[in-house]
Design an enzyme around this catalytic site. Structure first.
Site, PDB file in Angstrom:
ATOM      1  CG  ASP A 178     -19.939   5.432  -9.733  1.00 53.06           C
ATOM      2  OD1 ASP A 178     -21.100   5.585  -9.973  1.00 53.06           O
ATOM      3  OD2 ASP A 178     -19.105   6.548  -9.313  1.00 53.06           O
ATOM      4  CG  LEU A 193     -23.635  -3.612  16.399  1.00 49.51           C
ATOM      5  CD1 LEU A 193     -24.389  -4.843  16.757  1.00 49.51           C
ATOM      6  CD2 LEU A 193     -23.833  -2.724  17.497  1.00 49.51           C
ATOM      7  CB  CYS A 194     -17.342  -2.448  12.739  1.00 51.43           C
ATOM      8  SG  CYS A 194     -17.870  -3.971  11.780  1.00 51.43           S
ATOM      9  CG  HIS A 195     -14.761  -2.781  18.299  1.00 50.61           C
ATOM     10  ND1 HIS A 195     -15.422  -4.054  18.115  1.00 50.61           N
ATOM     11  CD2 HIS A 195     -14.930  -2.766  19.605  1.00 50.61           C
ATOM     12  CE1 HIS A 195     -15.858  -4.520  19.317  1.00 50.61           C
ATOM     13  NE2 HIS A 195     -15.821  -3.797  20.310  1.00 50.61           N
ATOM     14  CG  MET A 225     -16.961  -6.954   9.944  1.00 49.69           C
ATOM     15  SD  MET A 225     -17.665  -8.027   8.809  1.00 49.69           S
ATOM     16  CE  MET A 225     -18.818  -6.922   7.985  1.00 49.69           C
ATOM     17  CD  GLU A 226     -12.358  -3.364  10.164  1.00 48.56           C
ATOM     18  OE1 GLU A 226     -12.851  -2.614  10.913  1.00 48.56           O
ATOM     19  OE2 GLU A 226     -12.462  -4.562  10.180  1.00 48.56           O
TER      20      GLU A 226
END
Length: 176
Positions: free
Chosen positions: A128, A75-77, A113-114
């Site tokens: 990793d 739901l992120c733009h 969020m970014e």
């Protein structure tokens, strides 16, 4: 109670409509920490990891991740980021790498969020690349540290304990 913005009137997931929001400068800073064994840390610090330059690879991964956040979180733009920065601090005492990210844009919605995605993916990339030496590494304290812009203005984690906003600090460029 605050209404959830990502649910429509029927309780279904819905992307928030930001069409009518004003464009403003927005930024966010996030962090994450990778804790590892002394051997894995020494190898990373000396640039002797068999997979290559761990921090350079993690930096690129974090920047790419910030740009792909809308592809990863439903739901992120999708945002036109104008700056993404990922930095590292090596902590010899605790054999850890502290990751910070900074994202910025002029837009209608925030970049929290970014910034969180950038810090998370950079930390995962370190994991990793170092897991052959230390599969027991941990990634801890992934969190938003500060955001600027939008109707809520300035928020930072180290604000006064009672919840009041602390005075603004110039941290717009993140850690070096």
């Amino acid at each position: 109670m605050v209404a959830l913005t990502h649910l429509n009137q029927r309780g279904e997931a819905s992307m928030v409509d930001v069409t009518d929001k004003a464009v403003s400068e927005r930024s966010a800073r996030a962090e994450s920490t990778v804790c590892m064994s002394a051997d894995a840390f020494a190898q990373l610090q000396a640039g002797q990891n068999k997979k290559g330059d761990v921090l350079a690879t993690a930096r690129i991964a974090g920047i790419q991740a910030a740009k792909k956040t809308a592809d990863l979180i439903p739901l992120c733009h999708p945002l036109a980021l104008t700056k993404v920065q990922v930095n590292f601090e090596l902590d010899e005492t605790n054999h850890s790498v502290h990751v910070t990210s900074f994202c910025k844009l002029a837009g209608r919605t925030g970049v929290e969020m970014e910034a969180l995605t950038a810090a998370s993916i950079a930390a995962l990339t370190i994991y990793d690349m170092c897991k052959a030496v230390d599969p027991a590494m941990t990634i801890v304290n992934t969190r938003l540290e500060e955001k600027l812009g939008g109707k809520r203005g300035h928020w930072q984690r180290d604000a006064i304990a009672d919840g009041a906003e602390a005075p603004a600090k110039d941290k717009s460029e993140g850690r070096k």
